[in-house]
Scaffold this motif. Structure first.
Motif, short mmCIF file in Angstrom:
data_model
loop_
_atom_site.label_atom_id
_atom_site.label_comp_id
_atom_site.label_asym_id
_atom_site.label_seq_id
_atom_site.Cartn_x
_atom_site.Cartn_y
_atom_site.Cartn_z
N LYS A 67 7.03 -21.50 -10.40
CA LYS A 67 6.53 -21.58 -11.77
C LYS A 67 6.35 -20.20 -12.38
N GLU A 68 5.81 -19.26 -11.61
CA GLU A 68 5.57 -17.93 -12.14
C GLU A 68 6.88 -17.17 -12.38
N GLY A 69 7.92 -17.47 -11.62
CA GLY A 69 9.22 -16.88 -11.89
C GLY A 69 9.87 -17.46 -13.14
N LEU A 70 9.61 -18.74 -13.38
CA LEU A 70 10.17 -19.38 -14.57
C LEU A 70 9.55 -18.86 -15.87
N LEU A 71 8.26 -18.62 -15.86
CA LEU A 71 7.58 -18.22 -17.10
C LEU A 71 8.25 -17.04 -17.80
N PRO A 72 8.53 -15.94 -17.11
CA PRO A 72 9.21 -14.83 -17.77
C PRO A 72 10.74 -14.93 -17.71
N GLY A 73 11.27 -16.00 -17.12
CA GLY A 73 12.71 -16.18 -17.08
C GLY A 73 13.44 -15.35 -16.04
N VAL A 74 12.91 -15.28 -14.82
CA VAL A 74 13.50 -14.45 -13.77
C VAL A 74 14.23 -15.33 -12.75
N PRO A 75 15.55 -15.13 -12.56
CA PRO A 75 16.27 -15.88 -11.53
C PRO A 75 15.69 -15.58 -10.15
N MET A 76 15.77 -16.56 -9.25
CA MET A 76 15.11 -16.39 -7.96
C MET A 76 15.97 -16.82 -6.79
N LEU A 77 15.71 -16.16 -5.68
CA LEU A 77 16.28 -16.53 -4.39
C LEU A 77 15.11 -17.06 -3.57
N GLY A 98 18.50 -20.49 -9.67
CA GLY A 98 18.41 -19.61 -8.51
C GLY A 98 19.19 -20.20 -7.36
N ARG A 99 19.03 -19.59 -6.21
CA ARG A 99 19.72 -20.03 -5.00
C ARG A 99 18.72 -20.15 -3.87
N VAL A 100 19.15 -20.81 -2.79
CA VAL A 100 18.32 -20.99 -1.60
C VAL A 100 19.01 -20.32 -0.43
N LEU A 101 18.21 -19.64 0.37
CA LEU A 101 18.68 -19.05 1.62
C LEU A 101 17.81 -19.61 2.73
N ASP A 119 22.46 -11.70 -9.71
CA ASP A 119 22.40 -10.55 -10.60
C ASP A 119 23.57 -10.53 -11.58
N GLY A 120 24.73 -11.00 -11.12
CA GLY A 120 25.92 -10.95 -11.95
C GLY A 120 26.20 -12.22 -12.73
N SER A 121 25.25 -13.13 -12.78
CA SER A 121 25.50 -14.43 -13.42
C SER A 121 24.67 -14.59 -14.70
N PRO A 122 25.27 -14.32 -15.86
CA PRO A 122 24.53 -14.54 -17.11
C PRO A 122 24.13 -16.01 -17.30
N SER A 123 24.93 -16.94 -16.77
CA SER A 123 24.61 -18.36 -16.97
C SER A 123 23.33 -18.74 -16.22
N VAL A 124 23.10 -18.15 -15.04
CA VAL A 124 21.85 -18.43 -14.32
C VAL A 124 20.66 -17.93 -15.13
N ARG A 125 20.77 -16.71 -15.62
CA ARG A 125 19.67 -16.13 -16.42
C ARG A 125 19.41 -16.98 -17.67
N ALA A 130 16.01 -20.88 -20.52
CA ALA A 130 15.92 -22.16 -21.22
C ALA A 130 14.85 -23.06 -20.61
N ARG A 131 14.72 -23.02 -19.29
CA ARG A 131 13.74 -23.87 -18.61
C ARG A 131 12.33 -23.29 -18.65
N GLY A 132 12.22 -21.98 -18.61
CA GLY A 132 10.90 -21.37 -18.51
C GLY A 132 10.42 -20.67 -19.75
N GLY A 133 11.28 -20.46 -20.68
CA GLY A 133 10.88 -19.77 -21.90
C GLY A 133 11.52 -18.41 -22.00
N GLY A 134 11.33 -17.58 -20.99
CA GLY A 134 11.94 -16.27 -20.97
C GLY A 134 11.31 -15.25 -21.89
N GLU A 135 10.37 -15.66 -22.72
CA GLU A 135 9.71 -14.70 -23.60
C GLU A 135 8.55 -14.04 -22.88
N ARG A 136 8.04 -12.99 -23.42
CA ARG A 136 6.87 -12.34 -22.86
C ARG A 136 5.66 -13.18 -23.27
N LEU A 137 5.11 -13.88 -22.31
CA LEU A 137 4.05 -14.82 -22.60
C LEU A 137 2.69 -14.14 -22.77
#
Length: 151
Positions: A67-77, A98-101, A119-125, A130-137
């Protein structure tokens, strides 16, 4: 949790909050051993503040971390360990944010490949934003969305 800023690729200023496997007892950085000069290891990090500046996030797939990664719009592993974490990681992958390892498949090369892919995927970002907002909350927005008021 680990966060990476973008300058110079996924190696620039990674930060890691070290844990012993038990949430209540962080592992002191001096007990970790040799740490590359480009990595900062701390016992505690202000996760929400760091994520506002992060380009990528590595976490264990816990619901709060996702959830905390989604709020600012950060892709995650996600590297799930137990409990709800594998299911949360599966949802992260399913929604393309994001992806799972899996720990048993974790190697330096595999982690690097997945981080470089994210890092190289604009579509993931775009999907994360879109799901988390991506704005500075703001604090009010965090509270309204059910996040911590102390961010």
């Amino acid at each position: 949790m680990a966060a990476c800023t973008r300058r110079g690729g996924v190696d620039h200023h990674p930060l890691s909050a070290a844990a012993s496997g038990r949430p209540a007892r962080p592992r002191p950085p001096k007990e970790i051993g040799q740490i590359p000069g480009s990595v900062v290891v701390v016992e505690h990090a202000p996760q929400l503040a760091l994520l506002r500046r992060a380009h990528l996030m590595v976490n264990h797939g816990g619901l709060q971390s996702v959830k905390e990664g989604l709020l600012p719009g950060v892709p995650m592993l996600c590297v799930p360990q137990a409990y709800d974490q594998p299911g949360n990681g599966a949802r992260v992958a399913f929604h393309g944010i994001g992806r799972v390892l899996r720990p048993e498949e974790a190697t330096r090369a595999r982690a690097r490949a997945l981080l470089e892919e994210l890092d190289g995927s604009p579509s993931v970002r775009e999907r994360v934003r879109a799901r988390g907002g991506g704005e500075r909350l703001t604090r009010v927005e965090l509270e309204r969305r059910g996040g911590p008021a102390s961010a």
